[in-house]
Design a protein around this motif. Structure first.
Motif, mmCIF file in Angstrom:
data_model
loop_
_atom_site.group_PDB
_atom_site.id
_atom_site.type_symbol
_atom_site.label_atom_id
_atom_site.label_comp_id
_atom_site.label_asym_id
_atom_site.label_seq_id
_atom_site.Cartn_x
_atom_site.Cartn_y
_atom_site.Cartn_z
ATOM 1 N N ILE A 148 -6.767 2.454 0.433
ATOM 2 C CA ILE A 148 -7.389 2.101 -0.852
ATOM 3 C C ILE A 148 -7.085 0.651 -1.248
ATOM 4 O O ILE A 148 -7.358 0.240 -2.363
ATOM 5 C CB ILE A 148 -6.969 3.069 -1.974
ATOM 6 C CG1 ILE A 148 -5.444 3.065 -2.164
ATOM 7 C CG2 ILE A 148 -7.518 4.466 -1.699
ATOM 8 C CD1 ILE A 148 -4.968 3.816 -3.402
ATOM 9 N N ASP A 149 -6.505 -0.111 -0.338
ATOM 10 C CA ASP A 149 -6.264 -1.534 -0.543
ATOM 11 C C ASP A 149 -5.334 -1.820 -1.719
ATOM 12 O O ASP A 149 -5.521 -2.781 -2.457
ATOM 13 C CB ASP A 149 -7.612 -2.253 -0.728
ATOM 14 C CG ASP A 149 -7.518 -3.752 -0.530
ATOM 15 O OD1 ASP A 149 -6.660 -4.196 0.241
ATOM 16 O OD2 ASP A 149 -8.298 -4.469 -1.174
ATOM 17 N N CYS A 150 -4.324 -0.971 -1.891
ATOM 18 C CA CYS A 150 -3.412 -1.143 -3.035
ATOM 19 C C CYS A 150 -2.309 -2.162 -2.776
ATOM 20 O O CYS A 150 -1.731 -2.716 -3.702
ATOM 21 C CB CYS A 150 -2.799 0.198 -3.442
ATOM 22 S SG CYS A 150 -1.609 0.859 -2.266
ATOM 23 N N GLY A 151 -1.954 -2.393 -1.498
ATOM 24 C CA GLY A 151 -0.935 -3.367 -1.157
ATOM 25 C C GLY A 151 0.497 -2.874 -1.222
ATOM 26 O O GLY A 151 1.420 -3.636 -0.969
ATOM 27 N N ALA A 152 0.695 -1.615 -1.542
ATOM 28 C CA ALA A 152 2.058 -1.083 -1.648
ATOM 29 C C ALA A 152 2.809 -1.197 -0.328
ATOM 30 O O ALA A 152 3.995 -1.541 -0.302
ATOM 31 C CB ALA A 152 2.033 0.368 -2.117
ATOM 32 N N CYS A 153 2.130 -0.961 0.772
ATOM 33 C CA CYS A 153 2.767 -1.023 2.085
ATOM 34 C C CYS A 153 3.203 -2.443 2.437
ATOM 35 O O CYS A 153 4.283 -2.656 2.973
ATOM 36 C CB CYS A 153 1.841 -0.471 3.154
ATOM 37 S SG CYS A 153 0.249 -1.335 3.280
ATOM 38 N N GLU A 154 2.361 -3.397 2.138
ATOM 39 C CA GLU A 154 2.668 -4.797 2.443
ATOM 40 C C GLU A 154 3.942 -5.241 1.725
ATOM 41 O O GLU A 154 4.785 -5.924 2.299
ATOM 42 C CB GLU A 154 1.497 -5.691 2.030
ATOM 43 C CG GLU A 154 1.723 -7.155 2.319
ATOM 44 C CD GLU A 154 0.608 -8.035 1.795
ATOM 45 O OE1 GLU A 154 0.413 -9.107 2.386
ATOM 46 O OE2 GLU A 154 -0.051 -7.674 0.804
ATOM 47 N N ALA A 155 4.083 -4.821 0.498
ATOM 48 C CA ALA A 155 5.226 -5.234 -0.321
ATOM 49 C C ALA A 155 6.561 -4.716 0.199
ATOM 50 O O ALA A 155 7.591 -5.351 -0.011
ATOM 51 C CB ALA A 155 5.015 -4.778 -1.763
ATOM 52 N N MET A 196 -12.395 -3.228 2.619
ATOM 53 C CA MET A 196 -11.341 -3.902 3.357
ATOM 54 C C MET A 196 -10.078 -3.045 3.316
ATOM 55 O O MET A 196 -9.805 -2.381 2.330
ATOM 56 C CB MET A 196 -11.070 -5.267 2.733
ATOM 57 C CG MET A 196 -10.012 -6.040 3.462
ATOM 58 S SD MET A 196 -9.529 -7.551 2.631
ATOM 59 C CE MET A 196 -8.571 -6.899 1.281
ATOM 60 N N ALA A 197 -9.338 -3.095 4.393
ATOM 61 C CA ALA A 197 -8.086 -2.344 4.479
ATOM 62 C C ALA A 197 -6.961 -3.282 4.875
ATOM 63 O O ALA A 197 -7.188 -4.439 5.207
ATOM 64 C CB ALA A 197 -8.219 -1.232 5.517
ATOM 65 N N PHE A 198 -5.763 -2.761 4.847
ATOM 66 C CA PHE A 198 -4.619 -3.506 5.349
ATOM 67 C C PHE A 198 -4.464 -3.200 6.834
ATOM 68 O O PHE A 198 -4.919 -2.158 7.319
ATOM 69 C CB PHE A 198 -3.363 -3.137 4.567
ATOM 70 C CG PHE A 198 -3.268 -3.876 3.263
ATOM 71 C CD1 PHE A 198 -2.448 -4.979 3.136
ATOM 72 C CD2 PHE A 198 -4.026 -3.483 2.175
ATOM 73 C CE1 PHE A 198 -2.374 -5.686 1.940
ATOM 74 C CE2 PHE A 198 -3.964 -4.173 0.977
ATOM 75 C CZ PHE A 198 -3.136 -5.278 0.863
ATOM 76 N N VAL A 199 -3.828 -4.119 7.558
ATOM 77 C CA VAL A 199 -3.677 -4.008 9.006
ATOM 78 C C VAL A 199 -2.215 -4.231 9.363
ATOM 79 O O VAL A 199 -1.568 -5.140 8.846
ATOM 80 C CB VAL A 199 -4.556 -5.073 9.716
ATOM 81 C CG1 VAL A 199 -4.335 -5.041 11.217
ATOM 82 C CG2 VAL A 199 -6.022 -4.868 9.374
ATOM 83 N N ILE A 200 -1.707 -3.409 10.264
ATOM 84 C CA ILE A 200 -0.340 -3.571 10.757
ATOM 85 C C ILE A 200 -0.408 -4.325 12.081
ATOM 86 O O ILE A 200 -1.164 -3.953 12.976
ATOM 87 C CB ILE A 200 0.360 -2.212 10.915
ATOM 88 C CG1 ILE A 200 0.443 -1.517 9.553
ATOM 89 C CG2 ILE A 200 1.757 -2.402 11.510
ATOM 90 C CD1 ILE A 200 1.060 -0.144 9.574
ATOM 91 N N THR A 201 0.399 -5.369 12.206
ATOM 92 C CA THR A 201 0.327 -6.274 13.355
ATOM 93 C C THR A 201 1.557 -6.163 14.263
ATOM 94 O O THR A 201 2.377 -5.258 14.107
ATOM 95 C CB THR A 201 0.148 -7.720 12.855
ATOM 96 O OG1 THR A 201 1.272 -8.065 12.037
ATOM 97 C CG2 THR A 201 -1.144 -7.877 12.061
ATOM 98 N N SER A 202 1.684 -7.105 15.178
ATOM 99 C CA SER A 202 2.681 -7.041 16.248
ATOM 100 C C SER A 202 4.135 -6.952 15.792
ATOM 101 O O SER A 202 4.973 -6.422 16.524
ATOM 102 C CB SER A 202 2.527 -8.248 17.175
ATOM 103 O OG SER A 202 2.844 -9.447 16.507
ATOM 104 N N ALA A 203 4.461 -7.447 14.632
ATOM 105 C CA ALA A 203 5.858 -7.394 14.175
ATOM 106 C C ALA A 203 6.355 -5.958 14.046
ATOM 107 O O ALA A 203 7.560 -5.713 14.063
ATOM 108 C CB ALA A 203 6.012 -8.128 12.849
#
Length: 79
Positions: free
Chosen positions: A41-48, A1-8
């Motif tokens: 690598i699904d670390c979540g750093a970008c989301e934060a 699984m990866a992170f996804v960047i959306t419309s915002a």
């Protein structure tokens, strides 16, 4: 699984995600940033650090944003 960047992120492209990513899987496109699902690598750093809350784990992308899962994948297939 990866992170996804959306419309915002469309036409926002703040860039904190690129600076934070430890594996350089985020690339700037014409309209927004994109995450390479094969490198993430699904670390979540970008989301934060995303100031517009555009980044989600793939399995948590809101229903109305689901098309962005494929848009992120397609961006890297077409490179």
């Amino acid at each position: 699984m990866a992170f996804v960047i959306t419309s915002a992120c469309e036409n926002e492209k703040a860039g904190e995600c690129i600076e934070t990513c430890p594996v350089d899987c985020i690339v700037e496109g014409k309209k927004q940033m994109y995450i390479d699902p094969d490198v993430c690598i699904d670390c979540g750093a970008c989301e934060a650090v995303c100031p517009v809350e555009a980044i989600y784990p793939e399995d948590e992308v809101p229903e109305e944003e689901q098309k962005y899962i494929q848009l992120n994948r397609d961006f890297f297939k077409n490179r």
